[in-house]
Design an enzyme around this catalytic site. Structure first.
Site, PDB file in Angstrom:
ATOM      1  CG  HIS A  79      -5.836  -2.140  -0.430  1.00 35.20           C
ATOM      2  ND1 HIS A  79      -4.820  -2.053  -1.240  1.00 35.20           N
ATOM      3  CD2 HIS A  79      -5.223  -1.296   0.669  1.00 35.20           C
ATOM      4  CE1 HIS A  79      -3.775  -0.909  -1.009  1.00 35.20           C
ATOM      5  NE2 HIS A  79      -4.009  -0.628   0.251  1.00 35.20           N
ATOM      6  CB  SER A 107      -1.202  -0.026   1.088  1.00 38.90           C
ATOM      7  OG  SER A 107      -2.026   0.766   1.075  1.00 38.90           O
ATOM      8  CG  ASP A 137      -6.771  -3.178  -4.018  1.00 33.80           C
ATOM      9  OD1 ASP A 137      -7.325  -2.180  -4.181  1.00 33.80           O
ATOM     10  OD2 ASP A 137      -5.629  -3.255  -3.583  1.00 33.80           O
TER      11      ASP A 137
END
Length: 520
Positions: A475, A98, A422
């Site tokens: 995610h 991320s 995602d």
């Protein structure tokens, strides 16, 4: 958790610091894993504290400020050097997730740049120390979600909750001005500005086009034996014509604006508008939830909504208009453009280092770069906004949760246009750099480091025993995806991108990348 509004560093008298070590991010709360599954699997092939290290950093700060305040970048540099030195000179595998993906891009530029701005490692530091970078769920080019978050402190789920029970989130119910306090806090975090969309209209599309044009938002059915084609009453297959979606209009005021032909949209220039009188009087309690909106005035609010439609190109100007102080702080640390000439000395400044469109990859031909992310989940891509009803110290804009598409296969749900991704990062942002801009020798990848795109098609858990699922593409939940685990374990055990199977793609990322006209 808030930082100082002027400096972006600690508030006087308050010090919150990141936990260090593998325990820093193995579980978010007991039972909710983040890195735990991966750590356990790496342990099975011989990794332990002495040859595996968790680079925890304060994710509220701008990337360069983590060095200024905590010397985090210097610590990562010495830790990697130690790992390489104590493991027979074997280079390290780095696994960012991320925002950590952008943070590590910044690190790779920092470590080679001369001090005092950089780490002074020299131009071949990455080549000597890094074997592979396995980026998971990387928002390389930013996320539309950050726009909604900074603009109105909302995302799809908040907008829907707000529509169902507006009193709860908006009112001064028990003095909980929830969204305003959330906005006041997140706007002091410089890091949130690292997530704003980069590359403007070239990447994200304009009023009348986007790379994802033609994308169909079919709602995913549970695993059943029904065929994909819907049948009409007589059993004849029905061709559903998807409604055209203007993903390039990242923020539209009104569903009519979102759907209108570009030539019908009359935009009134907002950049020089007179903002008018302050909305808040200085004697109210608004100062506790100061979000800069109090200084916008009616003229400013009207100017924003009269501009009708904002693309990724005008979003940055929009924030400069509605949140000048936040952007003044942020623009010291981040940049959102595309470099014409990467050899221009100005790109030596740290504010460009986390934007892959304004930096070159390190000179490391043998280093491999992976972009690994989930697909097959509707992901926020553009928004329909409306003006909020007036109230004291309020946020004047909100997602129009009543804006819905025609049917269940529509991309518009609750005021949000969904694309493939995602659930947090759209495919375009995760995939484009490795699929195209860094593929082969390009001006962004002058030494020709090999890049691979590894997509994991989302499959929700089939029952409660599966927990968050072993085939999830979401995610965070992807951190428990078995296929991703296997790929990473093999890379960590020394496999190359070719050996794990090269690219693995389910989305249209290669087709979409071709539509982006960027000089490579």
């Amino acid at each position: 958790m808030s930082l100082d509004n002027e400096t972006g560093l600690d508030k006087p008298g308050i010090r919150v610091r990141p936990v260090t070590g593998l325990v820093a991010a193995d579980y978010f709360v007991p039972g909710y894993f983040v890195w735990a599954v991966l750590i356990a699997n790496l342990a099975r092939i011989g990794y332990e504290e002495k040859n595996m290290y968790m680079a925890a950093y304060d994710w509220r700060l701008s990337f360069q400020n983590t060095e200024t305040r905590d010397q985090t970048l210097s610590r990562i540099k010495s830790n990697i050097e130690l790992l390489v030195a104590t493991n027979g000179g074997n280079r390290a595998v780095v696994i960012p997730h991320s925002m950590g993906v952008l943070y590590f891009l910044h690190f790779m530029k920092w470590v080679e740049a001369p001090s005092p701005m950089g780490g002074g490692g020299g131009p071949d530091w990455c080549a000597k120390h890094i074997k592979a970078v396995a980026n998971i769920g990387g928002p390389f080019l930013g996320v539309p979600k950050a726009v909604a978050g900074l603009f109105s402190s909302e995302a799809k789920d908040v907008a829907v909750a707000r529509a169902i029970a507006p009193e709860m989130l908006d009112s001064d119910f028990l003095g909980l001005q929830t969204l305003r306090h959330l906005m006041r806090m997140t706007r002091t975090w410089d890091s949130t500005m690292s997530m704003l969309p980069k590359g403007g209209e070239t990447i994200w599309g304009g009023l009348d086009w986007s790379p994802e044009d033609g994308f169909e938002c079919k709602s995913k059915k549970r695993k059943t034996n029904d065929s994909e084609v819907s049948k009409d009453v007589h059993g004849e297959p029905v061709e559903v014509n998807p409604e055209p979606v203007n993903f390039g209009r990242m923020v539209s005021f009104g569903k009519d604006v979102a759907e209108a032909p570009a030539s019908n949209i009359e935009q009134i220039e907002f950049r020089d508008a007179v903002k008018g009188n302050n909305l808040a009087h200085s004697n109210t309690s608004c100062r506790d939830v100061w979000t800069e909106y109090q200084e916008l005035g009616w003229g400013g609010i009207k100017a924003v909504s009269d501009y009708k439609a904002f693309t990724a190109g005008s979003i940055i100007d929009l924030f400069n208009f509605v949140a000048p102080r936040m952007m003044q702080r942020g623009s010291v640390h981040f940049s959102y453009g595309i470099a014409d000439n990467l050899d221009d000395p100005k790109y030596g400044h740290y504010k460009y280092w986390s934007n892959p469109l304004e930096t070159k990859l390190p000179n490391a031909p043998k280093m491999e770069i992976f972009s690994m992310y989930g697909v097959g989940i509707p992901t926020e891509r553009a928004y329909v906004y409306k003006l909020s009803p007036q109230a004291e110290c309020y946020i004047p804009f909100q997602i129009d949760a009543s804006a819905e598409g025609g049917d269940e296969n529509s991309c518009l749900k609750g005021g949000v246009y969904m694309s493939n991704g995602d659930e947090t990062v759209p495919v375009l942002s995760s995939g484009y750099m490795c699929a195209k801009a860094w593929r082969g020798k390009t001006r962004f990848n002058p030494s020709g480091s090999k890049t691979y795109v590894r997509e994991y098609n989302h499959s929700p858990p089939s029952n409660l025993l599966e927990g968050r699922g072993t085939q999830s593409g979401a995610h965070v939940d992807i951190m428990g995806n078995f296929a991703l685990m296997e790929d990473i374990i093999r890379i960590a055990a020394g496999a190359t991108g070719e050996e794990i199977g090269g690219d693995q793609v389910y989305s249209d990322i290669f087709k979409w990348s071709e539509k982006i006209k960027l000089k490579l």
